[in-house]
Design a protein around this motif. Sequence first.
Motif, PDB file in Angstrom:
ATOM      1  N   LEU A 146      36.631  31.374  43.025  1.00  0.00           N
ATOM      2  CA  LEU A 146      38.079  31.573  43.064  1.00  0.00           C
ATOM      3  C   LEU A 146      38.423  33.040  43.305  1.00  0.00           C
ATOM      4  CD1 LEU A 146      39.226  29.262  40.131  1.00  0.00           C
ATOM      5  CD2 LEU A 146      39.155  28.744  42.578  1.00  0.00           C
ATOM      6  N   LYS A 147      37.645  33.919  42.698  1.00  0.00           N
ATOM      7  CA  LYS A 147      37.872  35.352  42.909  1.00  0.00           C
ATOM      8  C   LYS A 147      37.597  35.732  44.357  1.00  0.00           C
ATOM      9  CE  LYS A 147      35.307  36.571  39.340  1.00  0.00           C
ATOM     10  NZ  LYS A 147      34.614  37.431  38.358  1.00  0.00           N
ATOM     11  N   GLU A 148      36.513  35.198  44.914  1.00  0.00           N
ATOM     12  CA  GLU A 148      36.136  35.540  46.283  1.00  0.00           C
ATOM     13  C   GLU A 148      37.082  34.922  47.315  1.00  0.00           C
ATOM     14  OE1 GLU A 148      32.495  34.591  49.383  1.00  0.00           O
ATOM     15  OE2 GLU A 148      32.055  34.596  47.239  1.00  0.00           O
ATOM     16  N   PHE A 149      37.389  33.631  47.163  1.00  0.00           N
ATOM     17  CA  PHE A 149      38.190  32.928  48.162  1.00  0.00           C
ATOM     18  C   PHE A 149      39.672  33.251  48.092  1.00  0.00           C
ATOM     19  CE2 PHE A 149      34.868  29.338  47.788  1.00  0.00           C
ATOM     20  CZ  PHE A 149      34.010  30.001  48.648  1.00  0.00           C
ATOM     21  N   PHE A 150      40.194  33.427  46.874  1.00  0.00           N
ATOM     22  CA  PHE A 150      41.638  33.578  46.704  1.00  0.00           C
ATOM     23  C   PHE A 150      42.064  34.941  46.165  1.00  0.00           C
ATOM     24  CE2 PHE A 150      40.618  29.029  46.080  1.00  0.00           C
ATOM     25  CZ  PHE A 150      41.227  28.546  47.225  1.00  0.00           C
ATOM     26  N   GLY A 151      41.095  35.788  45.848  1.00  0.00           N
ATOM     27  CA  GLY A 151      41.430  37.119  45.358  1.00  0.00           C
ATOM     28  C   GLY A 151      41.988  37.131  43.945  1.00  0.00           C
ATOM     29  N   THR A 193      43.813  36.304  35.641  1.00  0.00           N
ATOM     30  CA  THR A 193      44.693  35.340  36.292  1.00  0.00           C
ATOM     31  C   THR A 193      44.108  33.934  36.196  1.00  0.00           C
ATOM     32  OG1 THR A 193      45.493  37.035  37.814  1.00  0.00           O
ATOM     33  CG2 THR A 193      45.848  34.740  38.457  1.00  0.00           C
ATOM     34  N   ILE A 194      42.805  33.810  36.405  1.00  0.00           N
ATOM     35  CA  ILE A 194      42.150  32.500  36.297  1.00  0.00           C
ATOM     36  C   ILE A 194      42.310  31.944  34.883  1.00  0.00           C
ATOM     37  CG2 ILE A 194      39.912  31.319  36.367  1.00  0.00           C
ATOM     38  CD1 ILE A 194      39.152  33.320  38.635  1.00  0.00           C
ATOM     39  N   ILE A 195      42.101  32.789  33.884  1.00  0.00           N
ATOM     40  CA  ILE A 195      42.244  32.357  32.487  1.00  0.00           C
ATOM     41  C   ILE A 195      43.690  31.955  32.205  1.00  0.00           C
ATOM     42  CG2 ILE A 195      42.162  33.165  30.091  1.00  0.00           C
ATOM     43  CD1 ILE A 195      39.730  34.930  31.010  1.00  0.00           C
ATOM     44  N   LYS A 196      44.638  32.762  32.696  1.00  0.00           N
ATOM     45  CA  LYS A 196      46.060  32.452  32.485  1.00  0.00           C
ATOM     46  C   LYS A 196      46.420  31.118  33.126  1.00  0.00           C
ATOM     47  CE  LYS A 196      49.850  33.995  34.736  1.00  0.00           C
ATOM     48  NZ  LYS A 196      50.673  34.956  35.433  1.00  0.00           N
ATOM     49  N   ARG A 204      55.417  33.602  53.097  1.00  0.00           N
ATOM     50  CA  ARG A 204      55.058  34.184  51.799  1.00  0.00           C
ATOM     51  C   ARG A 204      53.763  33.538  51.324  1.00  0.00           C
ATOM     52  NH1 ARG A 204      57.322  32.065  47.096  1.00  0.00           N
ATOM     53  NH2 ARG A 204      56.366  33.108  45.346  1.00  0.00           N
ATOM     54  N   ARG A 205      52.831  34.333  50.867  1.00  0.00           N
ATOM     55  CA  ARG A 205      51.569  33.803  50.376  1.00  0.00           C
ATOM     56  C   ARG A 205      51.540  33.838  48.861  1.00  0.00           C
ATOM     57  NH1 ARG A 205      47.303  36.979  53.986  1.00  0.00           N
ATOM     58  NH2 ARG A 205      47.071  37.950  51.984  1.00  0.00           N
ATOM     59  N   LEU A 206      50.989  32.793  48.261  1.00  0.00           N
ATOM     60  CA  LEU A 206      50.918  32.735  46.818  1.00  0.00           C
ATOM     61  C   LEU A 206      49.757  33.573  46.276  1.00  0.00           C
ATOM     62  CD1 LEU A 206      51.573  28.945  46.276  1.00  0.00           C
ATOM     63  CD2 LEU A 206      53.157  30.833  46.017  1.00  0.00           C
ATOM     64  N   PHE A 207      48.655  33.587  47.004  1.00  0.00           N
ATOM     65  CA  PHE A 207      47.494  34.342  46.581  1.00  0.00           C
ATOM     66  C   PHE A 207      47.216  35.410  47.648  1.00  0.00           C
ATOM     67  CE2 PHE A 207      46.703  30.017  44.932  1.00  0.00           C
ATOM     68  CZ  PHE A 207      46.744  30.320  43.595  1.00  0.00           C
ATOM     69  N   TYR A 208      46.921  36.583  47.202  1.00  0.00           N
ATOM     70  CA  TYR A 208      46.650  37.682  48.124  1.00  0.00           C
ATOM     71  C   TYR A 208      45.167  37.981  48.103  1.00  0.00           C
ATOM     72  CZ  TYR A 208      51.642  38.272  48.010  1.00  0.00           C
ATOM     73  OH  TYR A 208      52.976  38.062  48.114  1.00  0.00           O
ATOM     74  N   GLU A 209      44.620  38.310  49.296  1.00  0.00           N
ATOM     75  CA  GLU A 209      43.215  38.681  49.366  1.00  0.00           C
ATOM     76  C   GLU A 209      43.073  40.099  48.834  1.00  0.00           C
ATOM     77  OE1 GLU A 209      41.420  38.139  53.136  1.00  0.00           O
ATOM     78  OE2 GLU A 209      42.370  36.194  53.437  1.00  0.00           O
TER      79      GLU A 209
END
Length: 105
Positions: free
Chosen positions: A48-53, A58-61, A97-102
Amino acid sequence: MEQISIPTLESIKGLIEPLYQRLQNIESELQKMPKKRQLSKYYRAKDLKEFFGLTNNTIIKYRNDGTLPFTLLGGVYLYDANAIDKMLEQNKSNTGRRLFYERAN
């Protein structure tokens, strides 16, 4: 000197036509077969960190507030790729608008 024979267009069609018909029959039979469900692919946090930045926080939240569905297996959090794809599709925006930024490397 050896003579070279060039096949005619009709002879080439005669060779190809049965193959084409056979491929059409195979395709037709495959479409009639029930589709097998593929095993779900799961992401780990590093994916998730690699693909979606996303960051760890954030993952825990997202996991804690129910935004990100997960499975806990032997102390490892797994995130269903199909569920994430569906979530991304549902949240798709045409405004650019992008939800996840690289993240910058």
